[in-house]
Design an enzyme around this catalytic site. Structure first.
Site, PDB file in Angstrom:
ATOM      1  N   HIS A 474       0.831  -1.212   0.000  1.00 22.60           N
ATOM      2  CA  HIS A 474       0.000   0.000   0.000  1.00 22.60           C
ATOM      3  C   HIS A 474       0.864   1.260   0.000  1.00 22.60           C
ATOM      4  O   HIS A 474       0.704   2.149  -0.845  1.00 22.60           O
ATOM      5  CB  HIS A 474      -0.925  -0.012   1.225  1.00 22.60           C
ATOM      6  CG  HIS A 474      -1.749   1.233   1.377  1.00 22.60           C
ATOM      7  ND1 HIS A 474      -3.056   1.298   0.967  1.00 22.60           N
ATOM      8  CD2 HIS A 474      -1.451   2.458   1.902  1.00 22.60           C
ATOM      9  CE1 HIS A 474      -3.535   2.510   1.215  1.00 22.60           C
ATOM     10  NE2 HIS A 474      -2.570   3.238   1.794  1.00 22.60           N
ATOM     11  N   GLU A 475       1.774   1.352   0.954  1.00 23.87           N
ATOM     12  CA  GLU A 475       2.591   2.563   1.060  1.00 23.87           C
ATOM     13  C   GLU A 475       3.492   2.722  -0.160  1.00 23.87           C
ATOM     14  O   GLU A 475       3.781   3.855  -0.574  1.00 23.87           O
ATOM     15  CB  GLU A 475       3.417   2.539   2.352  1.00 23.87           C
ATOM     16  CG  GLU A 475       2.581   2.582   3.622  1.00 23.87           C
ATOM     17  CD  GLU A 475       1.647   3.766   3.693  1.00 23.87           C
ATOM     18  OE1 GLU A 475       1.955   4.825   3.093  1.00 23.87           O
ATOM     19  OE2 GLU A 475       0.593   3.663   4.352  1.00 23.87           O
ATOM     20  N   HIS A 478       1.806   4.704  -2.780  1.00 26.56           N
ATOM     21  CA  HIS A 478       1.999   6.148  -2.607  1.00 26.56           C
ATOM     22  C   HIS A 478       3.374   6.571  -3.132  1.00 26.56           C
ATOM     23  O   HIS A 478       3.521   7.622  -3.767  1.00 26.56           O
ATOM     24  CB  HIS A 478       1.907   6.515  -1.121  1.00 26.56           C
ATOM     25  CG  HIS A 478       0.531   6.511  -0.554  1.00 26.56           C
ATOM     26  ND1 HIS A 478      -0.508   7.237  -1.089  1.00 26.56           N
ATOM     27  CD2 HIS A 478       0.023   5.878   0.549  1.00 26.56           C
ATOM     28  CE1 HIS A 478      -1.598   7.065  -0.355  1.00 26.56           C
ATOM     29  NE2 HIS A 478      -1.306   6.239   0.640  1.00 26.56           N
ATOM     30  N   HIS A 481       3.438   6.933  -6.791  1.00 29.06           N
ATOM     31  CA  HIS A 481       2.758   8.177  -7.166  1.00 29.06           C
ATOM     32  C   HIS A 481       3.745   9.348  -7.061  1.00 29.06           C
ATOM     33  O   HIS A 481       3.828  10.200  -7.954  1.00 29.06           O
ATOM     34  CB  HIS A 481       1.557   8.382  -6.246  1.00 29.06           C
ATOM     35  CG  HIS A 481       0.516   9.300  -6.795  1.00 29.06           C
ATOM     36  ND1 HIS A 481      -0.643   9.615  -6.098  1.00 29.06           N
ATOM     37  CD2 HIS A 481       0.435  10.001  -7.946  1.00 29.06           C
ATOM     38  CE1 HIS A 481      -1.368  10.433  -6.810  1.00 29.06           C
ATOM     39  NE2 HIS A 481      -0.745  10.693  -7.932  1.00 29.06           N
TER      40      HIS A 481
END
Length: 686
Positions: A474-475, A478, A481
């Site tokens: 998940h992280e 980020h 991104h």
């Protein structure tokens, strides 16, 4: 202590690759003087822009604004990485001093009447200006943000607003400081390994290591997670040990001592409501959502109320099954309570699917998960490669630095991973930037992922739980991104998108952890080298929807609490004096008031909304999951883990950063708006 500018390493560009801060040369004494110098420089830059006699043009106003503030951004990103991940006493004292100064400085820029008139003039003439898409979007966003911040208010109202913002910045800093102190103080000490029966040898060694770090040699210390529960609750066979951990977790910030957050959060709620009223909104939630994709709090509440009844229904069914299992196993009927849910849920999962997720940890060795799971997936999707840079020192010895390259060998940026928990690190997991990408400034991204994995004893492997593997994927979403966003203006760099869109890319990246090709590469037993057995993989996938009633209910309860607190008008906020009573009434209102399923975050330790950037925005996870589930369906329908799919996702979504309306970017990727049906199916809420 005053530091002469020539001796302050923060006041000159870093000599290190990619401009990564030279933490080896930076001491706590450097931060405050650097902030003061950066504030002064930025104010002078903005004053020159606002005070010029020439009529406003894009170049002399918008471009000049984007060029200004480089020193302040460098100092701020350098400091806030440390204040969240290594908050020593000295750093906390600086944070308390800087918070109101930063709030005042931001207001001085955002509320500058002359600057606002120049931006307004450009906005009013936008259709007559010869600008490209990113330039046009910058004008629209700057005008919207300054208006939203209060730039159109009269001078008396601006002075009142500035006072409110400074007081709020101090209070949110105090909330986080209290929470960190109380989380450390409430870590549970055990004397006998038998009290932690059910934990693995690695987990016991981590508990012993944590105790030794506090001078408690020969004992065992279980540190608390940010959320209400704890991963160990699924494994501990002793009910009293589970109770000790859960009781400690739920009591954070509400014990009536020096770290009590109840008064702090009530003040935050009242001041946010007062600020919203000043800005022309009925509530803080109305103010926040007005500049998000949701648009208004009614849209958020409608979604939460639509999802809560089926989630509660599913949770009741799950609770009944767990109660029957407990009754058949315990001597005499024992009502299922919060600390027991995870324990019996894991046994129910094992009984139904023959999958004990705690027993999977030997297959999830952290280094292999990182290199053969997270990194390899990014290579297959996007063609990027990673090389560790031991020569680049980050802010803490635990933080490892990796250089990231595009497929053609071009250097893209740096990725920093800070995996382990420590007393100076706040709870949870997050991504932040040390440097953001901008063509205008000629900078490339340096992004950080922080987790809170217990450190095993020296020589022991770091074995992750399935939840921790999910968190890492998940992280890293980020981080991608932040690495991929390629924009001209710093304003749009990295993850600078609407709060209720920012979780979308990270949630999409979670899909790959159980993808067959990905799982086969990283899920290898750390001792035997054997892959995770195929039948276990099948059962693991079959159990993906297991426990979604509980998971959805605890999340929705927290999201509803956020909306309840921040949906208050000023008059309503002033009447609330009892935090526990308000929380109970709010949960009853939406039908999520089962004590066996506490909110994922209760009010007194709800850092996301009372000290982080998610106030009135914790709904963002489920809001973004509508897009996420719809995008995952697209990947599956179009061949899954392919370079073509990765390139499309990178170019049309990740790569645009904040330079485009997020829902427009999603339509460009998907070919249509997102549909809610895939989310309902995923969570069993049809």
């Amino acid at each position: 202590m005053t530091v002469a500018p020539e001796f302050n390493p923060l006041l000159a560009p870093s000599p290190l690759p990619y401009g990564v801060p030279d933490y080896a040369a930076i001491g706590p004494e450097h931060y405050l003087p650097a902030f003061e110098a950066a504030f002064a420089e930025h104010r002078a830059e903005v004053a020159a822009i606002a005070g010029q006699d020439e009529p406003p043009t894009f170049d002399n106003t918008m471009l000049a604004l984007e060029s200004a503030g480089a020193l302040l951004q460098r100092v701020a990103l350098t400091f806030y990485a440390v204040s969240s991940a290594d908050a020593t006493d000295a750093i906390q004292r600086i944070d308390e001093q800087v918070a109101p100064l930063m709030a005042a400085h931001t207001d001085a820029i955002e509320l500058d009447a002359r600057l606002y008139e120049r931006v307004r003039s450009l906005h009013d003439r936008l259709d007559r200006l010869d600008l490209g898409p990113e330039e046009r979007h910058l004008v629209r966003r700057r005008f919207r943000e300054m208006t939203h911040a209060g730039a159109a208010l009269d001078e008396d109202a601006k002075r009142r607003l500035t006072d409110l913002n400074q007081r709020l910045s101090s209070l949110t800093t105090q909330f986080e400081k209290n929470l960190l102190a109380d989380t450390n103080a409430l870590a549970v000490v055990f004397d006998d390994p038998g009290e932690l029966d059910g934990l693995t040898s690695g987990e016991l060694s981590a508990a012993a290591e944590a105790a030794a770090a506090r001078g408690l040699d020969g004992r065992l210390l279980v540190t608390l997670t940010l959320f209400s529960g704890h991963p160990y609750l699924a494994q501990l066979t002793r009910r009293d040990s589970r109770e000790h951990i859960m009781t400690a977790s739920l009591s954070r910030g509400g014990r009536g001592d020096a770290h009590d957050n109840r008064g702090v959060l009530l003040d935050i709620v009242r001041l946010r409501a007062e600020r919203a009223e000043l800005l022309g909104y009925v509530s803080h939630a109305a103010y926040v959502t007005a500049d998000q994709t949701a648009g208004r709090p009614e849209a958020v509440r409608s979604l939460l109320r639509e999802l809560a009844p089926p989630a509660a229904r599913n949770a009741r069914a799950e609770k009944g099954a767990l109660q029957r299992l407990a009754d058949a196993s315990e001597p005499g009927p024992t009502p299922l309570v919060a600390q027991d849910w995870a324990f019996w849920a894991e046994r129910e999962r094992t009984e139904r699917f023959d999958v004990d997720t705690a027993a999977l940890r030997p297959w999830f060795e952290a280094e292999r998960v990182l290199r053969e799971g997270v990194f390899r997936t990014a290579t297959l999707l996007y063609g990027i490669a990673f090389r560790e840079r031991a020569d680049i020192v980050a802010y803490h010895p635990d933080a490892r630095v990796f250089e990231v390259f595009d497929e053609d060998g071009t250097a893209l940026g740096l990725y920093v991973l800070d995996l382990y928990t420590r007393d100076s690190k706040r709870g949870g997991a997050w991504m932040n930037s040390l440097v953001t990408q901008s063509r205008l400034r000629g900078t490339r991204p340096v992004v950080v992922n922080n987790l809170n994995v217990p450190r095993p004893a020296a020589g022991e492997p770091t074995l992750l739980t399935l939840d921790q593997v999910t968190t890492l994927f998940h992280e890293f979403g980020h981080a991608l991104h932040g690495l991929f966003a390629t924009v001209t203006f710093p304003h749009f760099a990295g993850t600078a998108v609407h709060r209720d869109f920012v979780e979308f890319p990270s949630q999409v990246n979670e899909m790959w952890l159980l993808w067959p090709e990905v799982l086969a590469a990283y899920a290898v037993h750390h001792e035997t080298g054997e892959p995770l057995p195929a039948d276990v993989v099948e059962r693991l996938r079959a159990s993906e929807a297991f426990g979604q009633g509980f998971a959805t209910s605890e999340y929705l309860a927290a999201a509803w609490l956020d909306q309840a607190w921040h949906g208050l008008s000023l008059a309503e906020a002033q009447r609330v004096t009892d935090v526990a009573a308000f929380e109970a009434a709010a949960l009853a209102d939406i039908g999520l008031d089962d004590p066996a399923i506490p909110p994922r975050y209760s009010s007194t330790y709800f850092a996301h909304v009372f000290s982080g950037g998610y106030s009135a925005g914790y709904y963002s996870y489920i809001w973004a999951e509508v897009l996420d589930a719809d995008a995952v369906e697209w990947f599956r329908d179009n061949g899954g883990l392919t370079r073509a799919n990765g390139d499309r996702f990178r170019q049309r979504l990740l790569g645009v950063g904040g330079s485009k309306d997020p829902l427009e970017a999603y339509r460009d990727f998907r070919g249509r708006d997102a549909r809610i049906a895939p989310l309902l199916t995923r969570r069993g809420l049809e």
